[in-house]
Design a protein around this motif. Structure first.
Motif, short mmCIF file in Angstrom:
data_model
loop_
_atom_site.label_atom_id
_atom_site.label_comp_id
_atom_site.label_asym_id
_atom_site.label_seq_id
_atom_site.Cartn_x
_atom_site.Cartn_y
_atom_site.Cartn_z
N THR A 6 31.10 35.84 40.10
CA THR A 6 30.21 35.48 38.98
C THR A 6 28.82 36.11 39.07
O THR A 6 28.00 35.89 38.19
CB THR A 6 30.07 33.95 38.88
N ARG A 27 33.23 37.82 36.14
CA ARG A 27 32.60 37.26 34.94
C ARG A 27 31.17 36.86 35.30
O ARG A 27 30.94 35.83 35.95
CB ARG A 27 33.38 36.04 34.44
N LEU A 30 27.57 33.64 33.21
CA LEU A 30 28.23 32.50 32.58
C LEU A 30 27.27 31.33 32.39
O LEU A 30 26.41 31.07 33.25
CB LEU A 30 29.41 32.03 33.44
N SER A 31 27.42 30.63 31.29
CA SER A 31 26.70 29.37 31.09
C SER A 31 27.34 28.31 31.97
O SER A 31 28.47 28.49 32.45
CB SER A 31 26.77 28.94 29.63
N GLU A 33 28.78 25.56 31.20
CA GLU A 33 30.06 25.13 30.64
C GLU A 33 31.14 26.19 30.83
O GLU A 33 32.29 25.88 31.14
CB GLU A 33 29.89 24.80 29.16
N GLU A 34 30.76 27.46 30.63
CA GLU A 34 31.71 28.55 30.86
C GLU A 34 32.11 28.64 32.32
O GLU A 34 33.27 28.91 32.65
CB GLU A 34 31.08 29.88 30.41
N GLU A 37 34.70 26.03 33.25
CA GLU A 37 36.03 26.41 32.77
C GLU A 37 36.62 27.52 33.64
O GLU A 37 37.80 27.49 34.01
CB GLU A 37 35.95 26.86 31.31
N ALA A 38 35.78 28.51 33.99
CA ALA A 38 36.27 29.66 34.75
C ALA A 38 36.67 29.28 36.17
O ALA A 38 37.61 29.85 36.74
CB ALA A 38 35.21 30.75 34.78
#
Length: 526
Positions: A6, A27, A30-31, A33-34, A37-38
């Motif tokens: 990340t 990725r 990322l926020s 929340e993202e 999920e990730a």
């Protein structure tokens, strides 16, 4: 198995992961929340300083086995949450040591010779040679606060510049400093003597705003200040005031308490202020070192079951860990307690394993104890892998002994440390199968759960003393969750270990010290 990356790492590291047969998902940005999920389906995650692994994010992970930091600092990882879920957390100490040390020197040269300001002036079409008169570094006194991995490299480079180097580090002996060519002094003496001060300590409760208005008042007029360690060690508003009134002639920060800082931060408006956006580890060499190291460590763990540079577990098999874990926790707590009770740099550690624990593989326990002791000084620079090496580097003598029987307990771990001017003895055991207990501190016997924010109080055994302590804490809004008392009847003295819900500040500690018949008070973090 899937590894989530990340924060950016060099392709060399990604290639190592893929060659080992791991699925890699990159990725970045990322926020929260993202990220939640990730991380859900990831077996491992590789981060740098940009990703914040909060308790909420870690809780969302369903398969996560390892968190790997491509670098050293772990301020952005909730270690307690990772521990609760049994996730191994590892870092890569040493990969960016030279890079961080060189950046400190770059900042020092920039301050001494007004390089950023002169460049800005020239690019604006001005030729102001007289305005940017600098100063030589040769012959100046450099004060280093924190003589660990990076601080010692800075000292070595500064000596090459013919500077005189003084340092403050309560965990380094004068003999060790002398071998480096450094004079060990008190913090106040460093403030009084240093022309330039550079910080190389971890950010923790004891070092938060270590450099504040009171510190600046003790420094030489016209001092230069450098912080390439961690944001929050310097009280930035106090620095601003010290620069405004001329006490500090110039300051250079690579790190800020809030990153990035607000665009209207008053320091950013100061002409004699040099800053960079957390670039201490940002060299190609450092980034390649940590990319290769972190990828190799993740492969070793996920593919081969080998643990390297873990900060929250030793390198033992899963089967052995089930048996050893309670003792590992106890040993680390005993080390942390001894570190906080010591009145000077530790010179010797003598560990005795008694009873059932003596029949186990005690090497991981000794390593855990050393880690607990040194973590007070080195924080993220010490882990279960390098703790013995760090102890040797500091000249600490370590001895072990085993006795098959223990007088009062089925098992006992006893630790005596020696420091200049004295020694301390502590002992602990396991109640049931998992609960660590402190059962002796020097001559005082007690039964204490070593956990959280605590106060260690030594007092005369007289009526009303404990009541006054309780009233003082109550008036300060601190709740006592547990109290343990050990007595020495022949001398009519007690030790009291209090667990409190929130850490007491210095005003509370001072109020307790001033109570009648209270001999000493130490805040502890266990």
């Amino acid at each position: 198995m899937k590894v989530l990356v990340t924060d950016p790492i060099l392709p060399d590291g990604i290639e190592i992961l893929k060659k080992a047969g791991l699925e890699v998902e990159e990725r970045t940005g990322l926020s929260p929340e993202e990220l939640k999920e990730a991380i859900r389906e990831a077996d491992g995650i590789i981060i740098r300083s940009g990703t914040k692994l909060t308790a909420e994010v870690i809780e969302a992970a369903e398969r996560l086995k390892v968190i790997a930091r491509a670098g050293t600092g772990l301020d952005n990882v909730d270690l307690e949450a990772a521990n609760r879920k049994g996730i191994v957390v590892m870092n890569c100490p040493g990969g960016n040591t030279n890079s961080a040390a060189e950046h400190t020197l770059a900042m020092m040269f920039a301050l001494a010779r007004n390089i950023p300001q002169a460049m800005t002036s020239l690019k604006a079409g001005r030729w102001e040679r007289k305005k940017f008169m600098g100063r030589e570094l040769m012959g100046k006194t450099l004060g280093i606060i924190g003589l660990g991995r990076i601080g010692s490299v800075v000292a070595d480079r500064a000596l090459g510049l013919k500077m005189h180097v003084v340092a403050y580090d309560p965990f380094v002996t004068p003999e060790q400093a002398s071998k480096m060519g450094v004079e060990l002094v008190s913090l106040d003496e460093l403030y009084a003597r240093a022309d330039i001060i550079t910080l190389h300590v971890p950010l923790m409760k004891e070092t938060y705003h270590l450099i504040n208005a009171e510190s600046f008042a003790k420094m030489k007029e016209g001092v230069l200040l450098i912080n390439c360690a961690r944001g929050g060690i310097v009280d930035e508003m106090a620095l601003y005031e010290a620069m405004k009134n001329g006490k500090v002639a110039g300051a250079a920060l690579d790190v800020f308490e809030k990153e990035p800082p607000d665009p209207d931060h008053p320091l950013l408006k100061m002409e004699n202020f040099v800053c960079t956006p957390h670039l201490g580890a940002s060299t190609l060499e450092a980034q390649k070192n940590v990319a290769l190291a972190v990828a190799t460590q993740v492969v070793d763990f996920l593919v081969h079951g080998v643990v390297r540079n873990a900060v929250n577990m030793p390198s033992v098999s899963a089967e052995a860990l089930k048996i050893l874990k309670p003792y590992i926790v106890l040993a680390e707590k005993l080390g942390a307690l001894q570190a906080q009770l010591a009145e000077g740099p530790v010179e010797e550690i003598a560990i005795e394993y008694q009873g059932e624990v003596s029949q186990l593989d005690t090497e991981p326990l000794t390593v855990a104890l050393i880690k607990g002791l040194l973590s007070r000084a080195l924080r993220e620079d010490v882990n279960y892998v390098n703790a013995p090496l760090r102890a040797r580097e500091r000249g600490i003598k370590i001895t072990e002994s085993k006795t098959e029987t223990a007088e009062d307990f089925l098992n006992l771990i006893a630790v005596r440390i020696k420091f200049k001017g004295g020694d301390n003895y502590v002992a602990g055991t396991i109640f049931g199968k998992t609960e660590p207990r402190i059962v002796q501190i020097n001559r005082f016997r007690l039964d204490a759960l070593p956990e959280g924010h605590m106060l260690y109080i030594h007092n005369e055994d007289r009526p009303g003393v404990i009541g006054l302590i309780g009233v003082t804490l109550g008036e300060a809004g601190l709740n006592i969750s547990r109290m343990y008392v050990g007595q020495e009847p022949e001398k009519r003295r007690n030790v009291i270990l209090l667990s409190v819900d929130t850490p007491p500040d210095e005003s509370v500690v001072s109020a307790l010290r001033n109570l009648p018949h209270v001999l000493s008070v130490k805040p502890l973090e266990l």
